[in-house]
Design an enzyme around this catalytic site. Structure first.
Site, PDB file in Angstrom:
ATOM      1  N   PRO A  56       0.981  -1.132  -0.152  1.00  0.00           N
ATOM      2  CA  PRO A  56      -0.338   0.389  -0.550  1.00  0.00           C
ATOM      3  C   PRO A  56       1.228   1.255  -0.042  1.00  0.00           C
ATOM      4  CG  PRO A  56       0.091  -0.738   1.928  1.00  0.00           C
ATOM      5  CD  PRO A  56       1.108  -1.901   1.231  1.00  0.00           C
ATOM      6  N   MET A  57       0.572   2.054  -0.420  1.00  0.00           N
ATOM      7  CA  MET A  57       1.036   3.218  -0.520  1.00  0.00           C
ATOM      8  C   MET A  57       0.178   3.913  -0.803  1.00  0.00           C
ATOM      9  SD  MET A  57       5.072   2.857  -2.727  1.00  0.00           S
ATOM     10  CE  MET A  57       4.053   1.503  -4.368  1.00  0.00           C
ATOM     11  N   CYS A  70       2.285   4.331   9.780  1.00  0.00           N
ATOM     12  CA  CYS A  70       2.427   4.970   9.396  1.00  0.00           C
ATOM     13  C   CYS A  70       2.897   5.537   9.905  1.00  0.00           C
ATOM     14  CB  CYS A  70       0.935   5.041   8.666  1.00  0.00           C
ATOM     15  SG  CYS A  70       1.091   7.574   7.481  1.00  0.00           S
ATOM     16  N   ASN A  77       8.661  -6.801   3.925  1.00  0.00           N
ATOM     17  CA  ASN A  77       8.972  -5.819   3.368  1.00  0.00           C
ATOM     18  C   ASN A  77       9.784  -5.135   3.849  1.00  0.00           C
ATOM     19  OD1 ASN A  77       7.464  -2.701   3.702  1.00  0.00           O
ATOM     20  ND2 ASN A  77       7.097  -3.292   1.696  1.00  0.00           N
ATOM     21  N   GLY A  78      10.297  -4.207   2.792  1.00  0.00           N
ATOM     22  CA  GLY A  78      11.638  -3.191   2.777  1.00  0.00           C
ATOM     23  C   GLY A  78      12.175  -3.152   1.584  1.00  0.00           C
ATOM     24  N   ASP A  79      13.136  -2.976   0.827  1.00  0.00           N
ATOM     25  CA  ASP A  79      13.812  -2.352   0.556  1.00  0.00           C
ATOM     26  C   ASP A  79      14.663  -3.021  -0.731  1.00  0.00           C
ATOM     27  OD1 ASP A  79      14.669  -0.646   1.138  1.00  0.00           O
ATOM     28  OD2 ASP A  79      16.520  -1.512   2.681  1.00  0.00           O
ATOM     29  N   GLY A 132       7.300  -2.329  -2.659  1.00  0.00           N
ATOM     30  CA  GLY A 132       6.768  -0.890  -2.773  1.00  0.00           C
ATOM     31  C   GLY A 132       7.474   0.129  -3.501  1.00  0.00           C
ATOM     32  N   ARG A 133       8.164   0.543  -2.753  1.00  0.00           N
ATOM     33  CA  ARG A 133       8.988   1.569  -4.151  1.00  0.00           C
ATOM     34  C   ARG A 133       9.600   1.261  -5.575  1.00  0.00           C
ATOM     35  NH1 ARG A 133      12.569   4.279   1.062  1.00  0.00           N
ATOM     36  NH2 ARG A 133      12.087   1.663   1.099  1.00  0.00           N
TER      37      ARG A 133
HETATM   38  C1  LIG Z   1       4.770   7.242  -0.618  1.00  0.00           C
HETATM   39  C2  LIG Z   1       4.685   6.222   0.173  1.00  0.00           C
HETATM   40  C3  LIG Z   1       3.018   5.565   0.834  1.00  0.00           C
HETATM   41  C4  LIG Z   1       3.266   4.926   1.586  1.00  0.00           C
HETATM   42  N1  LIG Z   1       1.515   4.561   2.017  1.00  0.00           N
HETATM   43  C5  LIG Z   1       1.212   3.182   2.733  1.00  0.00           C
HETATM   44  C6  LIG Z   1       0.299   3.728   3.173  1.00  0.00           C
HETATM   45  O1  LIG Z   1      -0.902   4.408   2.364  1.00  0.00           O
HETATM   46  N2  LIG Z   1       0.051   2.683   3.943  1.00  0.00           N
HETATM   47  C7  LIG Z   1       1.000   1.654   4.503  1.00  0.00           C
HETATM   48  O2  LIG Z   1       0.894   0.643   4.944  1.00  0.00           O
HETATM   49  N3  LIG Z   1       2.198   1.815   3.824  1.00  0.00           N
HETATM   50  C8  LIG Z   1       2.539   2.709   3.386  1.00  0.00           C
HETATM   51  N4  LIG Z   1       3.297   3.234   3.087  1.00  0.00           N
HETATM   52  C9  LIG Z   1       4.898   2.259   3.089  1.00  0.00           C
HETATM   53  C10 LIG Z   1       5.306   0.716   2.443  1.00  0.00           C
HETATM   54  O3  LIG Z   1       3.532   0.385   2.244  1.00  0.00           O
HETATM   55  C11 LIG Z   1       6.488   0.368   2.786  1.00  0.00           C
HETATM   56  O4  LIG Z   1       5.433  -0.308   4.258  1.00  0.00           O
HETATM   57  C12 LIG Z   1       7.199   0.356   2.274  1.00  0.00           C
HETATM   58  O5  LIG Z   1       7.395   1.324   1.320  1.00  0.00           O
HETATM   59  C13 LIG Z   1       8.738  -0.172   2.569  1.00  0.00           C
HETATM   60  O6  LIG Z   1       8.650  -0.830   0.962  1.00  0.00           O
HETATM   61  P1  LIG Z   1       9.558  -0.380   0.323  1.00  0.00           P
HETATM   62  O7  LIG Z   1      10.979  -0.763   0.930  1.00  0.00           O
HETATM   63  O8  LIG Z   1       9.229  -2.108  -0.553  1.00  0.00           O
HETATM   64  O9  LIG Z   1       8.860   0.678  -0.650  1.00  0.00           O
HETATM   65  C14 LIG Z   1       4.385   3.753   1.916  1.00  0.00           C
HETATM   66  C15 LIG Z   1       5.351   4.521   1.594  1.00  0.00           C
HETATM   67  C16 LIG Z   1       5.814   4.946   0.807  1.00  0.00           C
HETATM   68  C17 LIG Z   1       7.003   5.480  -0.194  1.00  0.00           C
END
Ligand SMILES: Cc1cc2nc3c(=O)[nH]c(=O)nc-3n(C[C@H](O)[C@H](O)[C@H](O)COP(=O)(O)O)c2cc1C
Length: 343
Positions: free
Chosen positions: A16-17, A100, A200-202, A224-225
């Site tokens: 979720p983002m 969050c 989750n993460g990186d 995510g990213r």
């Molecule tokens: C722009 C943005 C918005 C995010 N919004 C949410 C959200 O609405 N709910 C949530 O649980 N995590 C949110 N996250 C966190 C991501 O779900 C994830 O945990 C975090 O980006 C780390 O994972 P990644 O390294 O794969 O990006 C958000 C992250 C980003 C970068």
């Protein structure tokens, strides 16, 4: 992964983002192979009050189900009716955001603030569990800060309260997105509970996802990213395609994504523009003169103009990608600082 009666084939799933994981992007990633998606966070109070933006976030395409819808809130008085509303709107899973880190959110007792008072949050989860018949999941962080690393305690409490699965983003609230995600925290949670854990993460590639699963034992991996501008990251078959077929695949995906953005956000012309700017800029990341292309996209203020600039740049950029693929240098990176414009 299996969440109660829901069988979710595949290792990786979209994270979720906020302002990014909307229905068009979720459908695109699903079609590319994401096993399952979660909506961006939906404020429980806004939803219960019938706020149009909250209702729009909760809208979905039939093709992206089963779908988890994520709630953000601080108390049972809003979270329970909001969860019931989402279940009525077709959520197969209700997810609670307990991670969050945003100051405005945590100061209202929401998001990562829920990890600070375990007995209070246990009562909240109990009330939600009693009201929800569909699977109920939570997404947590490693803890509040280095002095309060309590992901294992929170996960055990959640399991005791009847939560069906947990996602762990192991950075603390204080870390926000800095430093490296400490995957060993995911392993500690996996070892502490019997319900499925998503790590989750990186994660930036399927290779990373497999490495996370191998080192933590997690049941699934949330990306995510790493999926920004690269929804094909979820597709096992994509990496095996020859360069010219990868280019055709990417072009098809982007064309469909643009069409879905235009169709989904019709009542919000500003939202269409922001979605187009963000996603099209991400699609140019790492290829050709991408910063010059992004500058042109960001400076343009009409949707058709943004699209025209993008396809002009894309034509040139894909030629560059083909050249770099031939020279064996096709590795792309996604900027850590990918920051979306706010809708
Ligand atoms: C722009 C943005 C918005 C995010 N919004 C949410 C959200 O609405 N709910 C949530 O649980 N995590 C949110 N996250 C966190 C991501 O779900 C994830 O945990 C975090 O980006 C780390 O994972 P990644 O390294 O794969 O990006 C958000 C992250 C980003 C970068």
């Amino acid at each position: 992964m299996r969440i109660r009666e829901l069988e979710l084939p595949g290792l990786t799933r979209l994270a979720p983002m906020a302002n990014i994981s909307n229905a068009p992007f979720r459908l695109i990633t699903r079609e590319c192979g994401s096993a399952f998606s979660t909506t961006e966070e939906i404020d429980a109070m806004a939803l219960v009050r019938g706020n149009p933006k909250a209702l729009h976030i909760a809208s979905s395409y039939p093709g992206e189900h089963p779908l988890a819808m994520q709630l953000l809130g601080a108390d049972a008085a809003t979270l329970v009716p909001a969860a019931e509303m989402l279940a009525e709107r077709g959520a197969e899973v209700i997810d609670l955001n307990m991670g969050c880190p945003v100051r405005k959110i945590v100061s209202a007792g929401k998001g990562a603030a829920l990890m600070r008072d375990i007995p209070r949050t246990a009562r909240l989860l109990r009330a939600m569990r009693a009201a929800i018949r569909v699977p109920f999941t939570v997404k947590i962080r490693g803890g509040w800060d280095d002095e309060h690393l309590n992901a294992v305690d929170v996960a055990r409490m959640a399991e005791d309260e009847g939560v069906d699965a947990i996602t762990v983003h192991p950075r603390t609230r204080s870390q926000q997105f800095s430093g490296k995600a400490p995957w060993d925290v995911i392993r500690e949670v996996v070892e502490a509970v019997r319900i499925p854990v998503t790590g989750n993460g990186d994660v930036r590639s399927l290779k990373d996802a497999r490495a996370m699963q191998a080192s933590t034992g997690c049941a699934a991996v949330m990306v995510g990213r790493g999926a920004l501008g690269r929804p094909w990251i979820f597709d096992e078959a994509y990496a095996c395609l020859p360069a010219c077929e990868q280019r055709a695949y990417r072009t098809r995906v982007i064309q469909r994504h643009i069409a879905l953005i235009k169709e989904h956000c019709t009542e919000h012309p500003k939202a269409v523009m922001i979605q187009m700017k963000n996603h099209l800029a991400w699609y140019t990341e790492g290829i050709g003169e991408s910063s010059a292309m992004r500058d042109r996209i960001v400076r343009c203020h009409d949707v058709d103009g943004i699209e025209a600039i993008f396809w002009e740049c894309w034509g040139q950029a894909t030629d560059n990608v083909e050249q770099s693929a031939r020279s064996g240098d096709d590795e792309r990176t996604v900027s850590e600082a990918a920051r979306p414009a706010r809708v």
